[in-house]
Design a protein around this motif. Structure first.
Motif, PDB file in Angstrom:
ATOM      1  N   GLN A 115       0.811  -1.087   0.045  1.00  0.00           N
ATOM      2  CA  GLN A 115      -0.002   0.005   0.059  1.00  0.00           C
ATOM      3  C   GLN A 115       0.969   1.163  -0.086  1.00  0.00           C
ATOM      4  N   ASP A 174      -0.291   4.431   0.237  1.00  0.00           N
ATOM      5  CA  ASP A 174      -0.659   5.749   0.985  1.00  0.00           C
ATOM      6  C   ASP A 174      -0.617   5.355   2.596  1.00  0.00           C
ATOM      7  N   VAL A 175       0.143   4.420   2.828  1.00  0.00           N
ATOM      8  CA  VAL A 175       0.153   4.305   4.334  1.00  0.00           C
ATOM      9  C   VAL A 175       0.826   5.378   4.792  1.00  0.00           C
ATOM     10  N   THR A 187       3.303  10.300   3.964  1.00  0.00           N
ATOM     11  CA  THR A 187       3.307   9.123   3.074  1.00  0.00           C
ATOM     12  C   THR A 187       4.686   9.057   2.258  1.00  0.00           C
TER      13      THR A 187
END
Length: 83
Positions: free
Chosen positions: A2, A4-5, A12
């Motif tokens: 992922q 956009d963690v 980010t």
């Protein structure tokens, strides 16, 4: 993975890459669908930090990809106000 963690302080990978001036990484993250307008804990977006740190080509790339320059951070500043 992922992309956009949120990491430290809500940053980010895209926000950090824009702040550091890593043009190739920014390009790849945008290509892979990173949220350009996500805000960190201070309310800053990748565009805020690219402009604040003088990475104008990165800011232009982000704006062309849909980066909103009128999002306000927690200090009440939009991306153009941090110049």
């Amino acid at each position: 993975m992922q992309i956009d963690v949120p990491l430290s302080n809500g940053n980010t990978f895209l926000i950090l890459a824009a702040q550091c001036g890593c043009k190739e990484i920014v390009h790849e993250l945008v290509k892979r669908g990173a949220d350009i307008n996500i805000q960190n804990d201070d309310g800053n977006t990748a565009v805020h930090l690219a402009l604040a740190y003088g990475h104008y080509k990165i800011a232009d790339m982000l704006i062309q990809a849909g980066g909103n320059t009128l999002i306000f951070n927690k200090q009440g500043l939009n991306a153009w106000s941090v110049l």
